[in-house]
Design a protein around this motif. Structure first.
Motif, PDB file in Angstrom:
ATOM      1  N   TYR A  22       0.866  -1.178   0.000  1.00  0.00           N
ATOM      2  CA  TYR A  22       0.000   0.000   0.000  1.00  0.00           C
ATOM      3  C   TYR A  22       0.898   1.222   0.000  1.00  0.00           C
ATOM      4  O   TYR A  22       1.694   1.419   0.919  1.00  0.00           O
ATOM      5  N   THR A  23       0.813   2.028  -1.036  1.00  0.00           N
ATOM      6  CA  THR A  23       1.709   3.178  -1.184  1.00  0.00           C
ATOM      7  C   THR A  23       1.124   4.472  -0.638  1.00  0.00           C
ATOM      8  O   THR A  23       1.772   5.507  -0.705  1.00  0.00           O
ATOM      9  N   GLY A  24      -0.088   4.402  -0.097  1.00  0.00           N
ATOM     10  CA  GLY A  24      -0.695   5.587   0.494  1.00  0.00           C
ATOM     11  C   GLY A  24      -0.140   5.857   1.878  1.00  0.00           C
ATOM     12  O   GLY A  24       0.723   5.132   2.382  1.00  0.00           O
ATOM     13  N   SER A  25      -0.658   6.900   2.514  1.00  0.00           N
ATOM     14  CA  SER A  25      -0.105   7.297   3.803  1.00  0.00           C
ATOM     15  C   SER A  25      -1.130   7.315   4.936  1.00  0.00           C
ATOM     16  O   SER A  25      -0.790   7.695   6.051  1.00  0.00           O
ATOM     17  N   ASP A  26      -2.357   6.906   4.673  1.00  0.00           N
ATOM     18  CA  ASP A  26      -3.384   6.964   5.705  1.00  0.00           C
ATOM     19  C   ASP A  26      -3.229   5.805   6.695  1.00  0.00           C
ATOM     20  O   ASP A  26      -3.248   4.637   6.299  1.00  0.00           O
ATOM     21  N   ARG A  28      -5.237   4.614   9.030  1.00  0.00           N
ATOM     22  CA  ARG A  28      -6.386   3.712   9.151  1.00  0.00           C
ATOM     23  C   ARG A  28      -6.411   2.685   8.030  1.00  0.00           C
ATOM     24  O   ARG A  28      -6.722   1.523   8.243  1.00  0.00           O
ATOM     25  N   LEU A  29      -6.060   3.125   6.814  1.00  0.00           N
ATOM     26  CA  LEU A  29      -6.044   2.200   5.686  1.00  0.00           C
ATOM     27  C   LEU A  29      -4.905   1.195   5.815  1.00  0.00           C
ATOM     28  O   LEU A  29      -5.053   0.031   5.433  1.00  0.00           O
ATOM     29  N   ILE A  30      -3.791   1.617   6.361  1.00  0.00           N
ATOM     30  CA  ILE A  30      -2.674   0.695   6.590  1.00  0.00           C
ATOM     31  C   ILE A  30      -3.130  -0.439   7.508  1.00  0.00           C
ATOM     32  O   ILE A  30      -2.867  -1.616   7.239  1.00  0.00           O
ATOM     33  N   VAL A  31      -3.832  -0.104   8.589  1.00  0.00           N
ATOM     34  CA  VAL A  31      -4.327  -1.117   9.524  1.00  0.00           C
ATOM     35  C   VAL A  31      -5.324  -2.041   8.834  1.00  0.00           C
ATOM     36  O   VAL A  31      -5.261  -3.271   8.986  1.00  0.00           O
ATOM     37  N   LEU A  32      -6.232  -1.478   8.045  1.00  0.00           N
ATOM     38  CA  LEU A  32      -7.220  -2.306   7.345  1.00  0.00           C
ATOM     39  C   LEU A  32      -6.550  -3.258   6.361  1.00  0.00           C
ATOM     40  O   LEU A  32      -6.917  -4.437   6.276  1.00  0.00           O
ATOM     41  N   PHE A  33      -5.561  -2.768   5.622  1.00  0.00           N
ATOM     42  CA  PHE A  33      -4.871  -3.641   4.670  1.00  0.00           C
ATOM     43  C   PHE A  33      -4.101  -4.753   5.382  1.00  0.00           C
ATOM     44  O   PHE A  33      -3.992  -5.863   4.871  1.00  0.00           O
ATOM     45  N   GLU A  82     -12.688  12.666   3.275  1.00  0.00           N
ATOM     46  CA  GLU A  82     -12.568  12.587   1.822  1.00  0.00           C
ATOM     47  C   GLU A  82     -11.140  12.220   1.487  1.00  0.00           C
ATOM     48  O   GLU A  82     -10.213  12.949   1.815  1.00  0.00           O
ATOM     49  N   PHE A  83     -10.963  11.072   0.870  1.00  0.00           N
ATOM     50  CA  PHE A  83      -9.633  10.668   0.456  1.00  0.00           C
ATOM     51  C   PHE A  83      -9.311  11.291  -0.882  1.00  0.00           C
ATOM     52  O   PHE A  83     -10.172  11.392  -1.757  1.00  0.00           O
ATOM     53  N   LYS A  88      -7.025   7.123  -3.144  1.00  0.00           N
ATOM     54  CA  LYS A  88      -7.999   6.137  -3.623  1.00  0.00           C
ATOM     55  C   LYS A  88      -7.366   5.187  -4.635  1.00  0.00           C
ATOM     56  O   LYS A  88      -7.610   3.981  -4.610  1.00  0.00           O
ATOM     57  N   ILE A  89      -6.532   5.724  -5.513  1.00  0.00           N
ATOM     58  CA  ILE A  89      -5.865   4.895  -6.520  1.00  0.00           C
ATOM     59  C   ILE A  89      -4.903   3.919  -5.847  1.00  0.00           C
ATOM     60  O   ILE A  89      -4.862   2.739  -6.185  1.00  0.00           O
TER      61      ILE A  89
END
Length: 111
Positions: A22-26, A28-33, A82-83, A88-89
């Motif tokens: 996952y190349t994003g920085s959020d 919460r999304l890191i934990v979900l992934f 809002e991401f 999102k990509i």
């Protein structure tokens, strides 16, 4: 498959490819992934997938309900994040990778 990140009329094109990380920085999304990619329990994976979809790509009903709830407690925008399009990509690219390499092989219909 490719997208046109510059909008209409732009000649810039980039390829969307599944991403092993996952190349994003959020956070919460890191934990979900992590829950989706590393946990074995199908219930945990299913819940994390549902949370991911509702967080990154909320339905109009979810947005409306969150705004209504927020209006009663005076905090309408705190529940909606809002991401950005790049975020999102990045999420979509990693989710496709996880589906191709892990989720597609899970022997559980709920995942």
């Amino acid at each position: 498959s490719s997208i046109n990140p510059g909008g209409r009329g732009s000649k810039t094109r980039s390829n969307i490819r599944p991403s092993p990380i996952y190349t994003g920085s959020d956070a919460r999304l890191i934990v979900l992934f992590r829950k989706i990619g590393q946990k074995r329990d199908p219930a945990t994976k299913s819940r994390a997938l549902e949370d991911l979809v509702s967080a990154v790509f909320p339905s109009k009903d979810e947005i409306y309900q969150t705004k209504e709830k927020g209006e009663t407690d005076g905090n309408a925008t705190a529940n909606i994040v809002e991401f950005s399009r790049p975020e999102k990509i990045a999420s979509l690219c990693h989710l496709v990778f996880l589906h191709e390499t892990k989720l597609g092989y899970d022997n559980n219909a709920s995942v």
